[in-house]
Motif scaffolding. Structure first.
Motif, PDB file in Angstrom:
ATOM      1  N   ASP A 130     100.530   3.636 127.011  1.00 41.81           N
ATOM      2  CA  ASP A 130     100.330   5.047 127.363  1.00 41.81           C
ATOM      3  C   ASP A 130      99.372   5.120 128.537  1.00 41.81           C
ATOM      4  O   ASP A 130      98.610   4.190 128.819  1.00 41.81           O
ATOM      5  CB  ASP A 130      99.710   5.809 126.179  1.00 41.81           C
ATOM      6  N   ARG A 137      94.923   3.576 125.753  1.00 41.21           N
ATOM      7  CA  ARG A 137      95.795   2.453 126.100  1.00 41.21           C
ATOM      8  C   ARG A 137      95.672   1.333 125.058  1.00 41.21           C
ATOM      9  O   ARG A 137      96.661   0.680 124.722  1.00 41.21           O
ATOM     10  CB  ARG A 137      95.456   1.947 127.504  1.00 41.21           C
ATOM     11  N   SER A 140      97.648   2.415 121.987  1.00 44.15           N
ATOM     12  CA  SER A 140      99.099   2.293 122.159  1.00 44.15           C
ATOM     13  C   SER A 140      99.526   0.830 122.169  1.00 44.15           C
ATOM     14  O   SER A 140     100.617   0.484 121.690  1.00 44.15           O
ATOM     15  CB  SER A 140      99.552   2.991 123.450  1.00 44.15           C
TER      16      SER A 140
END
Length: 530
Positions: A130, A137, A140
């Motif tokens: 992401d 991040r 994700s």
């Protein structure tokens, strides 16, 4: 010295060690015990260059199911885990290493380092991240790697505290970095359902309040006796694994095996990481010792500068003499943050002090220098803060004093001390008895002598005791009083009674420091047979 084996000096990649045919001290039995236990998140603190990164790399290979690296390879036998009950199921592994980065430049340096690590791991696992900040991040990356591989993710974070240690003297940047890391590590709690195993390593354990407040399920292995030797090498591992290197040094130097092994133990062994009386060697120093044909030098100490620790000792006005007998309770090891940073546990975590004793009733640890390498080198660093003398004067002292004490020549020993103190700048000297006692103590430590200060016996405390193979020196120091008074105290309190019958010659030395001359004034001694 003949055909030398490949030693993994500075190599932190498990695959490179195994495929390259380097000597490997097998830690996979204790690793198997760790990974086969209940699923969870673990933390391990060890000093720098103690094998933490190689441990992280080995864990990575275990969870990636790379059994071929653990079987017989490059002429070396299979490792312990190869024959143990382990399914070798492949998990997605996210390994972040915060060692690379110049964090004193600001929080942007942390963002840059984290982005680099996250991007590399995403490419390796073949997943897209992401957008947004590093926290999003990271989240994700955990979720998508789990989804893609159909197995829960393993997260390994190496040198988690490098950004914090590097900015410890920069309060504003340090606080910004602390907040960022707190958010990052908080992801591990929020995404627990996606995680099979979490392992975090570093030098220090900053308090839960400051960094790990969200990770209340983090299992700290730092003082756990079951993992006391997961990093570092035991005496048994040294002798079993490095037989050829030991034999090569013996052939080169002509030393007896017993003498050489004892020298190794005294100079490099001594690190203890739990209440269990098990000690280990630092791998980095030992490997360089063998690589340099058995030369005894402070390889580990010289690989890093403990400047912030020296400043911490100065700022907290720690009595240097007490450093080899510091006492801390178990909970003191958890008190790490910039507002409440105590020198003793920090010195322990960084490897300059280690556990020497444990009192179960009080749950109290006694700390001391681990070995001659550290006591000699750290005393030298402390001395630079206390005295500013020319190298010529230092060398003159260091060449004369040990020989004089080894030969029972107290006159030459005192003469060498006087000559040295005469070269100390006028404005450095503090007119206290403790100051002079500390200086003499540091000198003896730098020389690698068997020296103890404030030695507790039944009827008092000896200022300084030095023991050689043939002599015991008991020093009592006074300031602007008299040598007779100092000598009388040794005799009245029978300080040397514990050494009676030792077979060594006993020196009772009364020393009076003269504050006007800023040097040793009057001194007297008596000799007795032990």
């Amino acid at each position: 010295m003949g055909m030398a084996r490949l030693l993994p000096t500075g190599i932190q990649d498990f695959e490179k060690v195994r495929r390259g045919g380097h000597v490997y001290v097998d830690k996979t039995a204790v690793i198997h015990r760790l990974v086969s236990g209940t699923e969870g998140a673990y933390f391990l603190s060890r000093p720098r260059r103690f094998g933490k990164s190689l441990l992280c790399s080995t864990l990575e290979a275990v969870f990636e199911g790379r059994r071929e690296l653990f079987g017989e390879i490059a002429g070396y036998p299979a490792l312990a885990i190869d024959s143990l009950d382990w399914g070798w199921k492949r998990h997605p592994v996210i390994r972040l290493d915060l060692n690379a980065g110049v964090y004193s430049n600001g929080v942007e340096a942390l963002h840059s380092a984290l982005s680099r690590e996250l991007d590399r791991e995403a490419r390796s696992l073949g997943v897209d991240l992401d957008g947004g900040d590093c926290v999003n991040r990271f989240a994700s990356l955990i979720e998508r790697s789990c989804d893609k591989y159909g197995e829960r993710t393993v997260v390994i974070i190496d040198e988690y505290d490098k950004p914090l240690l590097e900015t410890i003297d920069l309060p504003e940047i340090h606080e910004q970095i602390r907040k960022e890391l707190k958010g990052l590590y908080g992801v591990l709690k929020s995404y627990d359902q996606y995680l099979r195993f979490v392992f975090i390593t570093g030098v220090t354990k900053f308090s839960r309040v400051s960094v790990f407040s969200d990770l209340n399920h983090l299992d700290d292995l730092t003082l756990d006796p079951a993992y006391a030797d997961i990093c570092g090498w035991t005496q048994e591992e040294l002798e079993q694994t490095f037989g050829p290197e030991i034999e090569a040094v013996l052939k080169e130097t002509g030393k007896s095996r017993g003498e050489y092994i004892e020298s190794l133990r005294n100079f490099y062994n001594g690190y203890r990481f739990s209440r269990k009386p098990l000690t280990v060697y630092n791998p980095f120093g030992l490997l360089l010792h063998f690589k340099k044909d058995g030369e005894f030098l402070p390889y580990w100490y010289e690989s890093g500068t403990p400047t912030f620790l020296i400043n911490l000792i100065k700022n907290q006005k720690i009595n240097i003499i007490d450093m080899s007998n510091m006492r801390v309770r178990h909970e003191d090891f958890r008190k790490y943050d910039t507002q409440n940073m105590r020198a003793a546990p920090m010195l322990y975590q960084c490897g300059y002090l280690t556990i020497s004793d444990y009192n179960e009733k009080r749950n109290e640890y006694t700390l001391d220098y681990p070995n001659l390498e550290v006591s000699y080198s750290f005393a030298n660093s402390l001395m630079e803060q206390y005295l500013q003398v020319s190298e010529d004067r230092s060398q003159a002292l260091f060449s004369k004093l040990p020989d004089a004490l080894d030969e029972g020549n107290i006159e030459d020993a005192i003469s060498a001390l006087r000559q040295f103190l005469a070269g100390v700048p006028y404005d450095i000297i503090k007119e206290t008895e403790n100051y002079y006692q500390t200086v003499v103590f540091l000198i003896f430590k730098i020389l690698g002598l068997d020296c103890r200060a404030e030695v507790r016996i039944a009827d008092g405390r000896i200022d300084t005791l030095v023991e050689t193979s043939n002599f015991v020196y008991c020093f009592e120091f006074k300031l602007d009083k008299s040598a007779d008074e100092a000598l009388a105290q040794i005799n009245t309190k029978d300080y040397l009674l514990p050494w009676t019958g030792s077979g060594k010659k006993l020196f009772k030395v009364g020393v009076d420091f003269d504050s006007e001359k800023r040097n040793i004034g009057e001194w007297k001694y008596e000799v007795a047979e032990g």
